[in-house]
Design a protein around this motif. Structure first.
Motif, PDB file in Angstrom:
ATOM      1  N   ILE A  31       0.836  -1.198   0.000  1.00  9.19           N
ATOM      2  CA  ILE A  31       0.000   0.000   0.000  1.00  9.19           C
ATOM      3  C   ILE A  31       0.871   1.248   0.000  1.00  9.19           C
ATOM      4  O   ILE A  31       1.662   1.463   0.912  1.00  9.19           O
ATOM      5  CB  ILE A  31      -0.960   0.006   1.200  1.00  9.19           C
ATOM      6  CG1 ILE A  31      -1.987  -1.124   1.055  1.00  9.19           C
ATOM      7  CG2 ILE A  31      -1.679   1.343   1.321  1.00  9.19           C
ATOM      8  CD1 ILE A  31      -2.928  -1.247   2.225  1.00  9.19           C
ATOM      9  N   GLU A  34      -1.381   5.349   1.710  1.00 10.73           N
ATOM     10  CA  GLU A  34      -2.464   4.527   2.236  1.00 10.73           C
ATOM     11  C   GLU A  34      -3.797   5.261   2.317  1.00 10.73           C
ATOM     12  O   GLU A  34      -4.841   4.707   1.963  1.00 10.73           O
ATOM     13  CB  GLU A  34      -2.096   3.981   3.617  1.00 10.73           C
ATOM     14  CG  GLU A  34      -3.136   3.038   4.187  1.00 10.73           C
ATOM     15  CD  GLU A  34      -2.647   2.318   5.419  1.00 10.73           C
ATOM     16  OE1 GLU A  34      -3.435   1.560   5.990  1.00 10.73           O
ATOM     17  OE2 GLU A  34      -1.496   2.527   5.814  1.00 10.73           O
ATOM     18  N   LEU A  38      -7.197   3.948   0.454  1.00  9.90           N
ATOM     19  CA  LEU A  38      -8.405   3.601   1.188  1.00  9.90           C
ATOM     20  C   LEU A  38      -9.590   4.452   0.734  1.00  9.90           C
ATOM     21  O   LEU A  38     -10.718   3.957   0.635  1.00  9.90           O
ATOM     22  CB  LEU A  38      -8.177   3.744   2.687  1.00  9.90           C
ATOM     23  CG  LEU A  38      -7.160   2.778   3.299  1.00  9.90           C
ATOM     24  CD1 LEU A  38      -6.997   3.046   4.794  1.00  9.90           C
ATOM     25  CD2 LEU A  38      -7.546   1.329   3.058  1.00  9.90           C
ATOM     26  N   ARG A  41     -10.748   3.027  -2.597  1.00 10.85           N
ATOM     27  CA  ARG A  41     -11.474   1.772  -2.414  1.00 10.85           C
ATOM     28  C   ARG A  41     -12.882   2.016  -1.886  1.00 10.85           C
ATOM     29  O   ARG A  41     -13.858   1.455  -2.406  1.00 10.85           O
ATOM     30  CB  ARG A  41     -10.696   0.861  -1.460  1.00 10.85           C
ATOM     31  CG  ARG A  41     -11.254  -0.554  -1.377  1.00 10.85           C
ATOM     32  CD  ARG A  41     -10.322  -1.446  -0.597  1.00 10.85           C
ATOM     33  NE  ARG A  41     -10.302  -1.109   0.821  1.00 10.85           N
ATOM     34  CZ  ARG A  41      -9.367  -1.538   1.671  1.00 10.85           C
ATOM     35  NH1 ARG A  41      -8.367  -2.290   1.228  1.00 10.85           N
ATOM     36  NH2 ARG A  41      -9.412  -1.211   2.940  1.00 10.85           N
ATOM     37  N   GLU A  42     -13.014   2.864  -0.877  1.00 15.80           N
ATOM     38  CA  GLU A  42     -14.329   3.116  -0.298  1.00 15.80           C
ATOM     39  C   GLU A  42     -15.252   3.842  -1.269  1.00 15.80           C
ATOM     40  O   GLU A  42     -16.464   3.575  -1.284  1.00 15.80           O
ATOM     41  CB  GLU A  42     -14.182   3.904   1.007  1.00 15.80           C
ATOM     42  CG  GLU A  42     -13.573   3.090   2.133  1.00 15.80           C
ATOM     43  CD  GLU A  42     -14.265   1.737   2.314  1.00 15.80           C
ATOM     44  OE1 GLU A  42     -15.508   1.712   2.420  1.00 15.80           O
ATOM     45  OE2 GLU A  42     -13.552   0.712   2.325  1.00 15.80           O
ATOM     46  N   ARG A  96     -19.411  -7.643   2.343  1.00 17.67           N
ATOM     47  CA  ARG A  96     -18.007  -8.011   2.460  1.00 17.67           C
ATOM     48  C   ARG A  96     -17.269  -7.692   1.174  1.00 17.67           C
ATOM     49  O   ARG A  96     -17.817  -7.849   0.084  1.00 17.67           O
ATOM     50  CB  ARG A  96     -17.856  -9.517   2.746  1.00 17.67           C
ATOM     51  CG  ARG A  96     -18.224  -9.948   4.144  1.00 17.67           C
ATOM     52  CD  ARG A  96     -18.096 -11.463   4.275  1.00 17.67           C
ATOM     53  NE  ARG A  96     -16.807 -11.929   3.771  1.00 17.67           N
ATOM     54  CZ  ARG A  96     -16.604 -13.180   3.296  1.00 17.67           C
ATOM     55  NH1 ARG A  96     -17.581 -14.051   3.263  1.00 17.67           N
ATOM     56  NH2 ARG A  96     -15.406 -13.524   2.866  1.00 17.67           N
ATOM     57  N   VAL A  99     -10.192  -8.157   1.152  1.00 21.28           N
ATOM     58  CA  VAL A  99      -8.974  -7.352   1.084  1.00 21.28           C
ATOM     59  C   VAL A  99      -7.781  -8.300   1.027  1.00 21.28           C
ATOM     60  O   VAL A  99      -7.533  -9.050   1.973  1.00 21.28           O
ATOM     61  CB  VAL A  99      -8.875  -6.407   2.297  1.00 21.28           C
ATOM     62  CG1 VAL A  99      -7.542  -5.677   2.304  1.00 21.28           C
ATOM     63  CG2 VAL A  99     -10.042  -5.424   2.290  1.00 21.28           C
ATOM     64  N   ASN A 101      -4.369  -7.706  -1.356  1.00 18.50           N
ATOM     65  CA  ASN A 101      -3.208  -6.825  -1.488  1.00 18.50           C
ATOM     66  C   ASN A 101      -3.600  -5.769  -2.519  1.00 18.50           C
ATOM     67  O   ASN A 101      -4.627  -5.904  -3.195  1.00 18.50           O
ATOM     68  CB  ASN A 101      -1.926  -7.596  -1.855  1.00 18.50           C
ATOM     69  CG  ASN A 101      -2.053  -8.395  -3.135  1.00 18.50           C
ATOM     70  OD1 ASN A 101      -2.383  -7.853  -4.181  1.00 18.50           O
ATOM     71  ND2 ASN A 101      -1.774  -9.694  -3.060  1.00 18.50           N
ATOM     72  N   PRO A 102      -2.851  -4.678  -2.649  1.00 25.27           N
ATOM     73  CA  PRO A 102      -3.301  -3.579  -3.510  1.00 25.27           C
ATOM     74  C   PRO A 102      -3.646  -3.980  -4.942  1.00 25.27           C
ATOM     75  O   PRO A 102      -4.677  -3.562  -5.465  1.00 25.27           O
ATOM     76  CB  PRO A 102      -2.131  -2.595  -3.466  1.00 25.27           C
ATOM     77  CG  PRO A 102      -1.528  -2.816  -2.118  1.00 25.27           C
ATOM     78  CD  PRO A 102      -1.643  -4.297  -1.872  1.00 25.27           C
ATOM     79  N   ASP A 105      -6.836  -6.068  -4.888  1.00 19.81           N
ATOM     80  CA  ASP A 105      -7.961  -5.216  -4.492  1.00 19.81           C
ATOM     81  C   ASP A 105      -8.389  -4.310  -5.649  1.00 19.81           C
ATOM     82  O   ASP A 105      -9.592  -4.135  -5.910  1.00 19.81           O
ATOM     83  CB  ASP A 105      -7.590  -4.353  -3.289  1.00 19.81           C
ATOM     84  CG  ASP A 105      -7.415  -5.162  -2.016  1.00 19.81           C
ATOM     85  OD1 ASP A 105      -7.627  -6.389  -2.049  1.00 19.81           O
ATOM     86  OD2 ASP A 105      -7.060  -4.557  -0.989  1.00 19.81           O
TER      87      ASP A 105
END
Length: 234
Positions: A31, A34, A38, A41-42, A96, A99, A101-102, A105
């Motif tokens: 990551i 970070e 994040l 992703r969200e 769900r 997760v 790894n980058p 993901d």
């Protein structure tokens, strides 16, 4: 690292399978930045939830196309579920998101957005020649998370590490253990696969976005590799 090629066969094209590859070199699969990662992703997860809030995800035409491919080769859609449908079920029904790894993901996030099937392999663990073809039933296959071979039926479509005669991805359902992407992976071959309901331009756009986001967070460089033409194209 061995020279690399990606091919498919006429019967694959006749089935309506459309696919583009990506080669990514020099990635740092840890990551980076970070907070930015994040947030990315969200935001994607929120947008996907919103997209399907008022409709049944299983009615999506892209997912329908994968089920048609499975029926075409005689595989049960109860036992063999395309990876994007699995991801959507986890997110929308069980809240769900796996997760890992980058790199994993990111391609899973883009799979959720596009409903295309994405999967990545460590190029340093490949012989260098990948082919998408129908199986004979004599191929070697070690599913992800396992340590022994599992039989592969004849007349399935699969991605093979051709020189080693091993399946690295069975349909768009199961990847192999041997070439999985880990935190130590630096050079990647990534598959973006659709079906008869996904125009080539849609798949290529997803491939470009995947390469862009992986190199955004992990550095390195990427090229898109089209198995229908000679050589890579940027």
């Amino acid at each position: 690292m061995d020279p690399f090629s990606f091919q498919n066969t006429p019967e694959i094209q006749e089935m309506g399978i459309r696919v583009v590859g990506i080669c990514i070199d020099g990635v740092d699969n840890r990551i980076q930045r970070e907070a930015d990662f994040l947030t990315y992703r969200e935001n994607v997860l929120r947008d996907v939830r919103e997209t399907f809030r008022a409709k049944a995800y299983k009615d999506d035409p892209v997912l329908t196309g994968f089920r048609k491919l499975h029926s075409l080769i005689g595989r049960s859609n109860r036992d063999y579920v395309a990876s994007p449908e699995v991801l959507l079920g986890l997110l929308l029904e069980k809240e769900r998101f796996p997760v890992i790894n980058p790199v994993v993901d990111i391609y899973n996030l883009i799979s959720l957005q596009t409903r295309l099937a994405l999967g990545a392999h460590d190029r340093n663990k490949l012989s260098g020649n990948v082919i998408l073809k129908t199986t004979t039933g004599n191929e070697n296959f070690i599913p992800l998370g396992k340590h022994s071979t599992t039989p592969v039926f004849a007349n399935e479509y699969a991605y093979l590490d051709q020189d080693r005669k091993r399946v690295i991805c069975r349909m768009e359902v199961l990847q192999c253990e041997e070439t999985k992407v880990t935190a130590k992976t630096r050079n990647i071959f990534l598959i973006v696969q659709g079906n008869m309901y996904t125009p080539y331009e849609y798949i290529k756009a997803a491939a470009l976005e995947t390469g862009k986001q992986i190199t955004r967070f992990g550095g390195g460089n990427f090229i898109v590799v089209d198995p229908l033409v000679t050589g890579p194209e940027i």
